[in-house]
Design an enzyme around this catalytic site. Structure first.
Site, short mmCIF file in Angstrom:
data_model
loop_
_atom_site.label_atom_id
_atom_site.label_comp_id
_atom_site.label_asym_id
_atom_site.label_seq_id
_atom_site.Cartn_x
_atom_site.Cartn_y
_atom_site.Cartn_z
N VAL A 1 0.86 -1.18 0.00
CA VAL A 1 0.00 0.00 0.00
C VAL A 1 0.90 1.23 0.00
O VAL A 1 1.85 1.31 0.79
CB VAL A 1 -0.92 0.02 1.23
CG1 VAL A 1 -1.78 1.29 1.24
CG2 VAL A 1 -1.81 -1.21 1.25
N CYS A 2 0.61 2.16 -0.90
CA CYS A 2 1.33 3.43 -0.92
C CYS A 2 2.84 3.19 -1.07
O CYS A 2 3.27 2.41 -1.92
CB CYS A 2 0.97 4.22 0.33
SG CYS A 2 1.41 5.97 0.30
N THR A 3 3.65 3.84 -0.22
CA THR A 3 5.10 3.73 -0.35
C THR A 3 5.66 2.43 0.20
O THR A 3 6.88 2.25 0.23
CB THR A 3 5.79 4.92 0.35
OG1 THR A 3 5.35 4.98 1.72
CG2 THR A 3 5.45 6.22 -0.34
#
Length: 334
Positions: A104-106
């Site tokens: 998720v995300c970074t």
């Protein structure tokens, strides 16, 4: 039905919503008979971690003591900027084993640092896509979608996109009816398709500084079925067509035509998801004129025709035995 186990990796500086958003989705799905997930969280040493917002999360165990999961989820956060080498080493050794690997995300930066994204198409938060592509040239970075599936690997854009990805995984595991019911319970906008852009037209485009251009932007959004050609919009802004087109692009970052295309597509998607209106009526209301013109726009932008888009993303409880009109587990008062 065998429960699928989900292990969420925790570390100092993790983004709390990257953790809790997907966890709430999986936990919501687990309220349906036969759709359970065994949710566990783990940090390197089993100690509590402090999120980047200051919240403290207490894991269930250390990573060393965690059982091998079906799905390994790696959230993002500020802690990915200078990650603990021991965490990257753990991911390098253990992340290839689960049937499904999710970031998720970074969190994608952690997987890339462990060499797990080479040769794969991925996405991440728009602010770090360029950084990820530059530092890991063997990774195919797509900055546009909110999530990307590539075999056993699933990656998502920033923060709330993790909820969209988790809902997609629930649909894959247990059907569209359960995924849509969980989405309604969480009061999210149903479920966005993975190839939807990370930004809406209004967010992609900057807000114009000059009032006539701002008014035109608002008018386009509120009247997608009207004549939105450059000449008509220029007249509304009281500018010549050439001056208007140049000024609009300079102040918003998009040509008038591109902005209109995105607004019309978003409105058509919303009507397909939220209403029972026919495709012909929606095509007229959104300015496409004919169903065929709208179909071409959908295929070009989303890779699917309007009818198929509606079938996938509009809830039809009566067609799913597990999503009936009876009160469901998620609807019971607490």
């Amino acid at each position: 039905m065998t429960q699928r186990s989900v292990l969420v990796v925790l570390y100092d500086g993790v983004q709390s919503l990257d953790v809790t958003g997907p966890v709430e989705v999986f936990a919501g799905a687990s309220r349906f008979p036969g759709a359970g997930y065994r949710l566990r969280t783990a940090s390197l040493d089993g100690a509590p971690v402090r999120t980047c917002s200051g919240l403290v999360l207490v894991p269930d165990s250390s990573l060393a003591d965690a059982e091998p999961p079906h799905t390994l989820l790696v959230p993002g956060g500020e802690g990915t900027r200078d990650p603990d080498p021991a965490l990257v080493d753990w991911l390098r050794e253990h992340a290839p084993r689960p049937e499904r690997l999710v970031s998720v995300c970074t969190g994608a930066l952690l997987l890339a640092g462990a060499g797990l994204l080479d040769g794969h198409r991925v996405t991440t938060h728009w602010t770090v896509c360029e950084h990820l592509a530059r530092d890991h040239p063997a990774v195919e970075v797509d900055p546009d979608p909110i999530f990307v599936r590539d075999g056993r690997l699933a990656t998502s854009a920033g923060v709330t996109a993790g909820i969209d990805l988790a809902l997609a995984l629930v649909e894959e595991d247990h059907g569209r009816g359960i995924a849509l019911t969980v989405a309604r319970h969480l009061v999210v906008f149903l479920r966005r398709p993975g190839n939807q852009a990370q930004f809406s037209a209004q967010l992609v485009a900057q807000t114009a500084r000059r009032e006539p251009l701002r008014e035109v932007q608002h008018w386009i959004t509120e009247n997608p079925g009207e004549d939105l050609g450059v000449e008509a919009l220029a007249a509304r802004a009281r500018l010549s067509p050439r001056h208007f087109a140049r000024a609009f692009q300079a102040e918003t970052g998009l040509t008038p035509g591109r902005y209109v295309d995105r607004v019309r597509l978003e409105q058509a998607r919303r009507l397909l998801e939220d209403t029972t209106d026919g495709v012909a009526g929606i095509s007229r209301a959104c300015g496409y004129g004919t169903p065929e013109a709208m179909r071409r726009a959908f295929v070009k932008a989303l890779g699917t025709a309007p009818a198929e888009y509606r079938r996938r993303f509009r809830p039809h409880p009566a067609t799913d035995r597990r999503a009936t009109t009876r009160p469901l587990p998620l609807d019971r008062p607490t």
